[in-house]
Design a protein around this motif. Structure first.
Motif, short mmCIF file in Angstrom:
data_model
loop_
_atom_site.label_atom_id
_atom_site.label_comp_id
_atom_site.label_asym_id
_atom_site.label_seq_id
_atom_site.Cartn_x
_atom_site.Cartn_y
_atom_site.Cartn_z
N VAL A 1 0.83 -1.20 0.00
CA VAL A 1 0.00 0.00 0.00
C VAL A 1 0.87 1.25 0.00
CG1 VAL A 1 -1.75 1.27 1.29
CG2 VAL A 1 -1.87 -1.20 1.16
N ARG A 2 1.97 1.24 0.73
CA ARG A 2 2.83 2.43 0.80
C ARG A 2 3.40 2.78 -0.57
NH1 ARG A 2 6.01 0.07 4.80
NH2 ARG A 2 4.69 -0.24 6.59
N LYS A 3 3.83 1.80 -1.32
CA LYS A 3 4.36 2.06 -2.65
C LYS A 3 3.27 2.59 -3.58
CE LYS A 3 8.09 -1.32 -2.63
NZ LYS A 3 8.57 -2.57 -3.23
N PHE A 4 2.05 2.06 -3.44
CA PHE A 4 0.94 2.52 -4.27
C PHE A 4 0.61 3.98 -3.99
CE2 PHE A 4 -3.62 3.22 -4.87
CZ PHE A 4 -3.70 2.99 -6.23
N ILE A 5 0.55 4.36 -2.71
CA ILE A 5 0.24 5.73 -2.34
C ILE A 5 1.33 6.67 -2.84
CG2 ILE A 5 0.01 7.29 -0.36
CD1 ILE A 5 -1.45 5.01 1.08
N ALA A 6 2.59 6.25 -2.72
CA ALA A 6 3.69 7.09 -3.19
C ALA A 6 3.63 7.27 -4.71
CB ALA A 6 5.02 6.47 -2.78
N ALA A 7 3.25 6.23 -5.43
CA ALA A 7 3.20 6.31 -6.89
C ALA A 7 1.97 7.08 -7.37
CB ALA A 7 3.17 4.91 -7.48
N GLN B 1 0.49 13.38 -6.46
CA GLN B 1 0.35 14.41 -7.49
C GLN B 1 1.60 14.42 -8.37
OE1 GLN B 1 -2.36 16.13 -7.91
NE2 GLN B 1 -1.63 17.44 -9.54
N PRO B 2 1.44 14.32 -9.68
CA PRO B 2 2.62 14.34 -10.54
C PRO B 2 3.26 15.73 -10.54
CG PRO B 2 0.62 14.37 -11.85
CD PRO B 2 0.21 14.17 -10.41
N ARG B 3 4.56 15.74 -10.76
CA ARG B 3 5.27 17.02 -10.79
C ARG B 3 4.83 17.86 -11.98
NH1 ARG B 3 11.11 14.83 -10.46
NH2 ARG B 3 9.99 12.97 -11.09
N TYR B 4 4.58 17.23 -13.09
CA TYR B 4 4.13 17.94 -14.28
C TYR B 4 2.90 17.24 -14.84
CZ TYR B 4 3.80 19.45 -19.09
OH TYR B 4 3.33 19.92 -20.28
N ASP B 5 1.83 17.99 -14.98
CA ASP B 5 0.60 17.43 -15.53
C ASP B 5 0.43 17.93 -16.96
OD1 ASP B 5 -1.86 16.36 -16.04
OD2 ASP B 5 -2.95 17.60 -14.60
N PRO B 6 0.64 17.07 -17.95
CA PRO B 6 0.54 17.53 -19.33
C PRO B 6 -0.86 17.97 -19.74
CG PRO B 6 0.77 15.15 -19.26
CD PRO B 6 0.94 15.65 -17.85
#
Length: 101
Positions: free
Chosen positions: A22-28, A31-36
């Motif tokens: 779950v921790r890896k899923f939440i981290a992934a 919010q993306p740094r850049y939203d195209p």
């Protein structure tokens, strides 16, 4: 993977049979740094689509209806007197009121 193998969890946690962290899923999923698509989606929250304008458009005619209802209530209070009120000091009383006097 062997079906009898139990995946070891961190100390103090329940073992996770699926191997899903779950921790890896939440981290992934953060919010993306850049939203195209940010510029393409911006119109949804500007101009006539702001939160206030969407709320206002959800109840068309509510303002006019509220004013009309308030005016009717005022008219009813001032001009439409109910002739069925007894015992308002006009000398008439209900039959059950006379028993108590």
């Amino acid at each position: 993977m062997y079906p009898s193998r139990i995946l070891r969890a961190h100390p103090g946690e329940k073992p996770n049979v699926t191997g899903f962290d779950v921790r890896k899923f939440i981290a992934a999923a953060g919010q993306p740094r850049y939203d195209p698509w940010e510029r393409a989606e911006a119109w949804r929250y500007q101009g006539p689509f702001t939160r206030w304008n969407r709320f206002r458009g959800a109840f068309p005619g509510l303002g006019i209806a509220t004013v009309a209802f308030a005016l009717y209530l005022g008219y009813e209070q001032l001009f439409l007197k109910d002739a069925h009120h007894h015992g308002d000091g006009d000398g008439h009383a209900h039959a059950h009121d006379e028993k108590h006097h």
